[in-house]
Enzyme design. Sequence first.
Site, PDB file in Angstrom:
ATOM      1  CB  THR A  18     -39.399  15.429 -14.013  1.00  0.00           C
ATOM      2  OG1 THR A  18     -37.968  15.303 -14.166  1.00  0.00           O
ATOM      3  CG2 THR A  18     -40.037  14.072 -14.201  1.00  0.00           C
ATOM      4  N   GLY A  19     -38.517  18.436 -15.476  1.00  0.00           N
ATOM      5  CA  GLY A  19     -37.882  19.702 -15.105  1.00  0.00           C
ATOM      6  C   GLY A  19     -38.681  20.914 -15.549  1.00  0.00           C
ATOM      7  CB  SER A  47     -38.186  10.773 -12.883  1.00  0.00           C
ATOM      8  OG  SER A  47     -37.612  11.856 -12.232  1.00  0.00           O
ATOM      9  CB  CYS A 135     -32.891  31.807 -21.403  1.00  0.00           C
ATOM     10  SG  CYS A 135     -31.836  31.459 -20.004  1.00  0.00           S
ATOM     11  CD  GLN A 162     -29.391  35.701 -16.996  1.00  0.00           C
ATOM     12  OE1 GLN A 162     -28.359  36.209 -17.413  1.00  0.00           O
ATOM     13  NE2 GLN A 162     -29.587  34.396 -17.011  1.00  0.00           N
ATOM     14  CB  SER A 165     -37.988  29.951 -13.748  1.00  0.00           C
ATOM     15  OG  SER A 165     -37.954  31.046 -14.636  1.00  0.00           O
ATOM     16  CE  LYS A 219     -23.559  28.756 -20.407  1.00  0.00           C
ATOM     17  NZ  LYS A 219     -24.599  28.396 -19.413  1.00  0.00           N
ATOM     18  CG  HIS A 248     -33.891  35.663 -18.189  1.00  0.00           C
ATOM     19  ND1 HIS A 248     -34.280  35.150 -16.978  1.00  0.00           N
ATOM     20  CD2 HIS A 248     -33.083  34.732 -18.754  1.00  0.00           C
ATOM     21  CE1 HIS A 248     -33.730  33.953 -16.818  1.00  0.00           C
ATOM     22  NE2 HIS A 248     -33.007  33.673 -17.888  1.00  0.00           N
TER      23      HIS A 248
HETATM   24  N1  LIG Z   1     -34.475  27.088 -17.047  1.00  0.00           N
HETATM   25  C1  LIG Z   1     -34.233  27.798 -18.135  1.00  0.00           C
HETATM   26  O1  LIG Z   1     -34.721  28.931 -18.309  1.00  0.00           O
HETATM   27  C2  LIG Z   1     -33.349  27.251 -19.187  1.00  0.00           C
HETATM   28  C3  LIG Z   1     -33.222  27.968 -20.367  1.00  0.00           C
HETATM   29  C4  LIG Z   1     -32.413  27.464 -21.369  1.00  0.00           C
HETATM   30  C5  LIG Z   1     -31.770  26.278 -21.181  1.00  0.00           C
HETATM   31  N2  LIG Z   1     -31.904  25.589 -20.013  1.00  0.00           N
HETATM   32  C6  LIG Z   1     -31.204  24.301 -19.885  1.00  0.00           C
HETATM   33  O2  LIG Z   1     -32.168  23.255 -19.848  1.00  0.00           O
HETATM   34  C7  LIG Z   1     -31.688  22.191 -19.009  1.00  0.00           C
HETATM   35  C8  LIG Z   1     -32.708  21.859 -17.941  1.00  0.00           C
HETATM   36  O3  LIG Z   1     -32.986  23.006 -17.178  1.00  0.00           O
HETATM   37  P1  LIG Z   1     -34.214  23.091 -16.169  1.00  0.00           P
HETATM   38  O4  LIG Z   1     -34.259  24.509 -15.783  1.00  0.00           O
HETATM   39  O5  LIG Z   1     -35.430  22.443 -16.722  1.00  0.00           O
HETATM   40  O6  LIG Z   1     -33.664  22.200 -14.942  1.00  0.00           O
HETATM   41  P2  LIG Z   1     -34.465  21.361 -13.844  1.00  0.00           P
HETATM   42  O7  LIG Z   1     -35.795  21.976 -13.552  1.00  0.00           O
HETATM   43  O8  LIG Z   1     -33.513  21.172 -12.728  1.00  0.00           O
HETATM   44  O9  LIG Z   1     -34.740  19.928 -14.557  1.00  0.00           O
HETATM   45  C9  LIG Z   1     -33.685  19.053 -14.875  1.00  0.00           C
HETATM   46  C10 LIG Z   1     -34.248  17.870 -15.657  1.00  0.00           C
HETATM   47  O10 LIG Z   1     -33.152  17.056 -16.108  1.00  0.00           O
HETATM   48  C11 LIG Z   1     -33.399  15.696 -15.740  1.00  0.00           C
HETATM   49  N3  LIG Z   1     -32.155  14.968 -15.529  1.00  0.00           N
HETATM   50  C12 LIG Z   1     -31.164  15.247 -14.650  1.00  0.00           C
HETATM   51  N4  LIG Z   1     -30.188  14.307 -14.736  1.00  0.00           N
HETATM   52  C13 LIG Z   1     -30.574  13.445 -15.695  1.00  0.00           C
HETATM   53  C14 LIG Z   1     -30.009  12.260 -16.249  1.00  0.00           C
HETATM   54  N5  LIG Z   1     -28.817  11.784 -15.831  1.00  0.00           N
HETATM   55  N6  LIG Z   1     -30.693  11.610 -17.215  1.00  0.00           N
HETATM   56  C15 LIG Z   1     -31.878  12.060 -17.649  1.00  0.00           C
HETATM   57  N7  LIG Z   1     -32.486  13.172 -17.167  1.00  0.00           N
HETATM   58  C16 LIG Z   1     -31.832  13.859 -16.198  1.00  0.00           C
HETATM   59  C17 LIG Z   1     -34.195  15.813 -14.458  1.00  0.00           C
HETATM   60  O11 LIG Z   1     -34.858  14.585 -14.216  1.00  0.00           O
HETATM   61  P3  LIG Z   1     -35.165  14.059 -12.712  1.00  0.00           P
HETATM   62  O12 LIG Z   1     -36.407  14.783 -12.276  1.00  0.00           O
HETATM   63  O13 LIG Z   1     -35.380  12.607 -12.918  1.00  0.00           O
HETATM   64  O14 LIG Z   1     -33.967  14.385 -11.880  1.00  0.00           O
HETATM   65  C18 LIG Z   1     -35.143  16.959 -14.832  1.00  0.00           C
HETATM   66  O15 LIG Z   1     -36.199  16.477 -15.636  1.00  0.00           O
HETATM   67  C19 LIG Z   1     -30.319  22.642 -18.502  1.00  0.00           C
HETATM   68  O16 LIG Z   1     -29.345  22.125 -19.375  1.00  0.00           O
HETATM   69  C20 LIG Z   1     -30.402  24.150 -18.614  1.00  0.00           C
HETATM   70  O17 LIG Z   1     -29.134  24.732 -18.757  1.00  0.00           O
HETATM   71  C21 LIG Z   1     -32.680  26.040 -19.013  1.00  0.00           C
END
Ligand SMILES: NC(=O)c1ccc[n+]([C@@H]2O[C@H](COP(=O)([O-])OP(=O)(O)OC[C@H]3O[C@@H](n4cnc5c(N)ncnc54)[C@H](OP(=O)(O)O)[C@@H]3O)[C@@H](O)[C@H]2O)c1
Length: 364
Positions: A18-19, A47, A135, A162, A165, A219, A248
């Site tokens: 969902t993220g 969710s 990223c 950055q 998103s 990082k 970014h």
């Molecule tokens: N955004 C980027 O550009 C980017 C790039 C590289 C890496 N990342 C990494 O990717 C990850 C997610 O980032 P995002 O940007 O997509 O964040 P986000 O939009 O806040 O989405 C977070 C996701 O994690 C789920 N979640 C949270 N707690 C959970 C749990 N206990 N069990 C299972 N699912 C859980 C949420 O589900 P619910 O909807 O149910 O809460 C949601 O689907 C992070 O670790 C981030 O560091 C992000």
Amino acid sequence: MPGTSSRPPLTVAVVGATGAVGRTMIQVLRERRFPIGELRLLASARSAGKHVTIDGEDHAIREATPDAFEGVDIALFSAGGGTSRELAPEAAKRGATVIDNSSAWRYEPDIPLVVSQVNPDDLEGHEGIIANPNCSTMQLVPVLMALRDSVGIERVVVDTYQSVSGTGHKAVAELEAQIAAHAAGQPKQATVYPHPIAFNALPEIDVFLEDGSTKEEWKVIAESRKILHLPDLRVACTAVRVPVFYAHSEAVHVETREPITPAHARELFGRVDGVVVQDDPAAHRYPLATNAGGTDDIYVGRVRQDASIPDGRGLSFWVVSDNLRKGAATNAVQLAEVLVQRGWVQAAGRRAASSHQRVAEGVA
Ligand SMILES: NC(=O)c1ccc[n+]([C@@H]2O[C@H](COP(=O)([O-])OP(=O)(O)OC[C@H]3O[C@@H](n4cnc5c(N)ncnc54)[C@H](OP(=O)(O)O)[C@@H]3O)[C@@H](O)[C@H]2O)c1
């Protein structure tokens, strides 16, 4: 996905479906026609039971629990470090190969940290968990690889710009709300970031470390060294959040071992898979976040000599890429593609065990 039409389809789980990253993963898996038999969408208990529609198809979201990984071949995780630490070993124990987007596993020496066009061979020995880089690192290392392989690299200074998103879907909503509040003459509410991000630049990404740098900056340094196989590479970074929605940007300054001209560097960059040179200053042509957003390439431009480094060994340039796509989802799917193409979907130990068994049975 090329060359996979005769392979059996796989059961693929997306954790964090969902993220911001998870939704992009689903999109990229479909765009690249990854051979999926069953797509299992997992998120938190909050969710569970919700439905998402993807290309007109309805998918139910399930809670990510250890048992949800039974029968899964590949699990793409993007649900934060805590979830990865808890559930990635459970998934691996059940035979799934995890490609994890969080920083939970990236710095473990035995866990491959891979950018698809830089170090895909590092995937071979995986034992069920593979780390997808941060990223900011992701868009930097393919370009640095071109210099490493031709003239050598002595030192890198990178300053990032950055997008919101990169923090997730709540940060995108926060910037939108602050812009609307500004237009309406209302105060700007900040909850995701410590200050309003609209019309601002925040030199704080992730937590502060004891030496005054941030974890995001650390990082970029640690991951670049690991991916490029240059453990002593000198790297400095300042990471800044800017009011951009997607993609970014990075200002990069490299001191090379041998001299290099900007023209030669452009030629080298253009030869890297997934890197596009956009460099025509007279026509105001250079990489822009607004153009890179929604695409899978890494764009490089403003390539010029850095005169502060003697003997023609200094280069400066500007690198832009979509953090949700190549910076996260697309690279994760590209790693899954490498695993399928090379027959490395299963962990190395399981592959070895099944080939021993086949030899013992006289099948191989
Ligand atoms: N955004 C980027 O550009 C980017 C790039 C590289 C890496 N990342 C990494 O990717 C990850 C997610 O980032 P995002 O940007 O997509 O964040 P986000 O939009 O806040 O989405 C977070 C996701 O994690 C789920 N979640 C949270 N707690 C959970 C749990 N206990 N069990 C299972 N699912 C859980 C949420 O589900 P619910 O909807 O149910 O809460 C949601 O689907 C992070 O670790 C981030 O560091 C992000």
